[in-house]
Design a protein around this motif. Structure first.
Motif, PDB file in Angstrom:
ATOM      1  N   GLY A 183      41.434  44.995  28.193  1.00  0.00           N
ATOM      2  CA  GLY A 183      40.374  44.045  27.896  1.00  0.00           C
ATOM      3  C   GLY A 183      39.585  43.654  29.132  1.00  0.00           C
ATOM      4  N   ILE A 184      38.383  43.211  28.896  1.00  0.00           N
ATOM      5  CA  ILE A 184      37.484  42.809  29.971  1.00  0.00           C
ATOM      6  C   ILE A 184      37.299  41.296  29.926  1.00  0.00           C
ATOM      7  CG2 ILE A 184      35.130  43.001  30.854  1.00  0.00           C
ATOM      8  CD1 ILE A 184      35.074  45.829  29.618  1.00  0.00           C
ATOM      9  N   VAL A 185      37.452  40.673  31.058  1.00  0.00           N
ATOM     10  CA  VAL A 185      37.235  39.235  31.180  1.00  0.00           C
ATOM     11  C   VAL A 185      35.727  38.980  31.217  1.00  0.00           C
ATOM     12  CG1 VAL A 185      37.559  37.232  32.671  1.00  0.00           C
ATOM     13  CG2 VAL A 185      39.410  38.889  32.393  1.00  0.00           C
ATOM     14  N   THR A 186      35.278  38.062  30.380  1.00  0.00           N
ATOM     15  CA  THR A 186      33.866  37.673  30.340  1.00  0.00           C
ATOM     16  C   THR A 186      33.762  36.164  30.571  1.00  0.00           C
ATOM     17  OG1 THR A 186      33.822  37.130  27.972  1.00  0.00           O
ATOM     18  CG2 THR A 186      33.450  39.455  28.587  1.00  0.00           C
ATOM     19  N   ASP A 187      32.550  35.680  30.645  1.00  0.00           N
ATOM     20  CA  ASP A 187      32.345  34.242  30.801  1.00  0.00           C
ATOM     21  C   ASP A 187      32.943  33.439  29.646  1.00  0.00           C
ATOM     22  OD1 ASP A 187      31.151  34.187  33.264  1.00  0.00           O
ATOM     23  OD2 ASP A 187      29.113  33.961  32.523  1.00  0.00           O
ATOM     24  N   LYS A 235      41.942  37.766  35.102  1.00  0.00           N
ATOM     25  CA  LYS A 235      42.665  38.876  34.466  1.00  0.00           C
ATOM     26  C   LYS A 235      44.114  38.903  34.947  1.00  0.00           C
ATOM     27  CE  LYS A 235      42.487  43.599  33.066  1.00  0.00           C
ATOM     28  NZ  LYS A 235      41.679  44.195  32.078  1.00  0.00           N
ATOM     29  N   ALA A 236      44.335  38.697  36.245  1.00  0.00           N
ATOM     30  CA  ALA A 236      45.697  38.666  36.785  1.00  0.00           C
ATOM     31  C   ALA A 236      46.500  37.526  36.164  1.00  0.00           C
ATOM     32  CB  ALA A 236      45.653  38.536  38.302  1.00  0.00           C
ATOM     33  N   LEU A 237      45.870  36.378  36.001  1.00  0.00           N
ATOM     34  CA  LEU A 237      46.526  35.227  35.395  1.00  0.00           C
ATOM     35  C   LEU A 237      46.943  35.532  33.960  1.00  0.00           C
ATOM     36  CD1 LEU A 237      47.330  32.204  35.205  1.00  0.00           C
ATOM     37  CD2 LEU A 237      44.933  31.768  34.552  1.00  0.00           C
ATOM     38  N   ILE A 238      46.013  36.039  33.179  1.00  0.00           N
ATOM     39  CA  ILE A 238      46.318  36.339  31.776  1.00  0.00           C
ATOM     40  C   ILE A 238      47.410  37.403  31.684  1.00  0.00           C
ATOM     41  CG2 ILE A 238      45.400  37.307  29.631  1.00  0.00           C
ATOM     42  CD1 ILE A 238      42.737  35.848  30.329  1.00  0.00           C
ATOM     43  N   ASN A 239      47.325  38.432  32.495  1.00  0.00           N
ATOM     44  CA  ASN A 239      48.374  39.461  32.490  1.00  0.00           C
ATOM     45  C   ASN A 239      49.729  38.845  32.845  1.00  0.00           C
ATOM     46  OD1 ASN A 239      46.667  41.548  31.745  1.00  0.00           O
ATOM     47  ND2 ASN A 239      46.274  42.176  33.842  1.00  0.00           N
ATOM     48  N   PHE A 240      49.755  37.982  33.857  1.00  0.00           N
ATOM     49  CA  PHE A 240      50.996  37.302  34.237  1.00  0.00           C
ATOM     50  C   PHE A 240      51.556  36.503  33.060  1.00  0.00           C
ATOM     51  CE2 PHE A 240      53.060  33.389  35.614  1.00  0.00           C
ATOM     52  CZ  PHE A 240      54.145  33.904  36.295  1.00  0.00           C
ATOM     53  N   LEU A 241      50.708  35.710  32.431  1.00  0.00           N
ATOM     54  CA  LEU A 241      51.156  34.888  31.305  1.00  0.00           C
ATOM     55  C   LEU A 241      51.692  35.751  30.167  1.00  0.00           C
ATOM     56  CD1 LEU A 241      48.218  32.299  31.239  1.00  0.00           C
ATOM     57  CD2 LEU A 241      50.580  31.851  31.981  1.00  0.00           C
ATOM     58  N   GLN A 242      50.955  36.783  29.824  1.00  0.00           N
ATOM     59  CA  GLN A 242      51.370  37.652  28.713  1.00  0.00           C
ATOM     60  C   GLN A 242      52.631  38.445  29.062  1.00  0.00           C
ATOM     61  OE1 GLN A 242      47.044  38.159  26.529  1.00  0.00           O
ATOM     62  NE2 GLN A 242      47.756  39.876  27.716  1.00  0.00           N
ATOM     63  N   ALA A 253      33.023  37.337  41.266  1.00  0.00           N
ATOM     64  CA  ALA A 253      33.811  38.556  41.099  1.00  0.00           C
ATOM     65  C   ALA A 253      35.296  38.247  41.273  1.00  0.00           C
ATOM     66  CB  ALA A 253      33.360  39.626  42.080  1.00  0.00           C
ATOM     67  N   LYS A 254      35.645  37.418  42.260  1.00  0.00           N
ATOM     68  CA  LYS A 254      37.031  37.010  42.463  1.00  0.00           C
ATOM     69  C   LYS A 254      37.560  36.257  41.251  1.00  0.00           C
ATOM     70  CE  LYS A 254      37.740  36.327  47.395  1.00  0.00           C
ATOM     71  NZ  LYS A 254      37.988  35.321  48.427  1.00  0.00           N
ATOM     72  N   THR A 255      36.712  35.435  40.661  1.00  0.00           N
ATOM     73  CA  THR A 255      37.118  34.668  39.485  1.00  0.00           C
ATOM     74  C   THR A 255      37.521  35.605  38.356  1.00  0.00           C
ATOM     75  OG1 THR A 255      35.736  32.784  40.082  1.00  0.00           O
ATOM     76  CG2 THR A 255      36.338  32.994  37.754  1.00  0.00           C
ATOM     77  N   LEU A 256      36.732  36.634  38.108  1.00  0.00           N
ATOM     78  CA  LEU A 256      37.062  37.583  37.039  1.00  0.00           C
ATOM     79  C   LEU A 256      38.376  38.295  37.329  1.00  0.00           C
ATOM     80  CD1 LEU A 256      33.526  39.117  36.380  1.00  0.00           C
ATOM     81  CD2 LEU A 256      34.666  37.286  35.109  1.00  0.00           C
ATOM     82  N   VAL A 257      38.614  38.642  38.588  1.00  0.00           N
ATOM     83  CA  VAL A 257      39.846  39.335  38.969  1.00  0.00           C
ATOM     84  C   VAL A 257      41.052  38.405  38.805  1.00  0.00           C
ATOM     85  CG1 VAL A 257      41.089  40.414  40.883  1.00  0.00           C
ATOM     86  CG2 VAL A 257      38.684  40.953  40.506  1.00  0.00           C
ATOM     87  N   ASP A 274      47.554  38.712  43.426  1.00  0.00           N
ATOM     88  CA  ASP A 274      48.900  38.372  43.887  1.00  0.00           C
ATOM     89  C   ASP A 274      49.408  37.144  43.124  1.00  0.00           C
ATOM     90  OD1 ASP A 274      51.219  37.665  45.182  1.00  0.00           O
ATOM     91  OD2 ASP A 274      50.351  37.715  47.198  1.00  0.00           O
ATOM     92  N   VAL A 275      50.347  37.367  42.224  1.00  0.00           N
ATOM     93  CA  VAL A 275      50.854  36.278  41.383  1.00  0.00           C
ATOM     94  C   VAL A 275      52.245  35.794  41.824  1.00  0.00           C
ATOM     95  CG1 VAL A 275      49.445  36.879  39.378  1.00  0.00           C
ATOM     96  CG2 VAL A 275      51.716  37.919  39.669  1.00  0.00           C
ATOM     97  N   LYS A 276      52.632  36.119  43.060  1.00  0.00           N
ATOM     98  CA  LYS A 276      53.958  35.699  43.552  1.00  0.00           C
ATOM     99  C   LYS A 276      54.129  34.177  43.471  1.00  0.00           C
ATOM    100  CE  LYS A 276      53.586  38.662  47.066  1.00  0.00           C
ATOM    101  NZ  LYS A 276      53.641  39.152  48.409  1.00  0.00           N
ATOM    102  N   ALA A 277      53.088  33.446  43.796  1.00  0.00           N
ATOM    103  CA  ALA A 277      53.183  31.980  43.753  1.00  0.00           C
ATOM    104  C   ALA A 277      53.394  31.491  42.317  1.00  0.00           C
ATOM    105  CB  ALA A 277      51.931  31.345  44.348  1.00  0.00           C
TER     106      ALA A 277
END
Length: 112
Positions: A55-59, A34-41, A27-31, A97-100
Motif C-alpha cells: 500500500g501507498i501512504v497518502t495524505d 509507512k514504517a509505523l503502520i508496518n510496525f503496528l501491523q 517525504a520523511k513523513t510518508l516514510v 528505524d523502529v527500534k525505539a
C-alpha cells in the motif's frame, strides 16, 4: 461508550503552512508513517489492516483509536510515538528505524 477519533493523519504533517520548502520533511513523513503502520501491523497492534503490504501512504492515511489494540494505543497515549517522531526530525534518525518503538512496546507489555 468511548467515541472513536483520529490519532494521527498524514495531512496534519504534510499540509501545515510553513515559511520554507518542506519537500524533504514531507517525504520523511510518508516514510515514517509507512514504517509505523508496518510496525503496528507486524506486532499485532491493529484491529484491522490499515495499509496493505504494498500500500501507498497518502495524505488521507490515518490511524484511529479503533484501529489499535490497547497496547497499540498505549504507544500514542504514553507519548512514545511523539518521542520517536521527534528523534526523526530533530536528531536525524532513520524514519524506518523502529527500534525505539520496539523498546517502548516491550516496556508497555512488561508493565501490564
Amino acid at each position: 461508550m468511548e467515541k472513536d477519533f483520529i490519532i494521527i493523519k498524514v495531512s496534519w504533517r504534510t499540509r501545515r503552512i510553513r515559511n520554507y520548502d518542506a519537500t524533504e520533511e514531507n517525504a520523511k513523513t510518508l516514510v515514517y508513517f509507512k514504517a509505523l503502520i508496518n510496525f503496528l501491523q507486524n506486532n499485532e497492534l491493529t484491529t484491522r489492516v490499515i495499509l496493505p503490504d504494498n500500500g501507498i501512504v497518502t495524505d488521507e492515511t490515518c490511524i484511529r483509536k479503533s484501529d489499535l489494540t490497547e497496547f497499540g494505543y498505549q504507544l500514542f497515549a504514553k507519548k512514545h510515538f511523539d518521542k520517536w517522531v521527534d528523534a526523526i526530525f530533530d536528531r536525524g534518525k532513520d524514519p524506518t528505524d523502529v527500534k525505539a518503538l520496539k523498546k517502548a512496546l516491550q516496556k508497555i507489555v512488561s508493565s501490564q
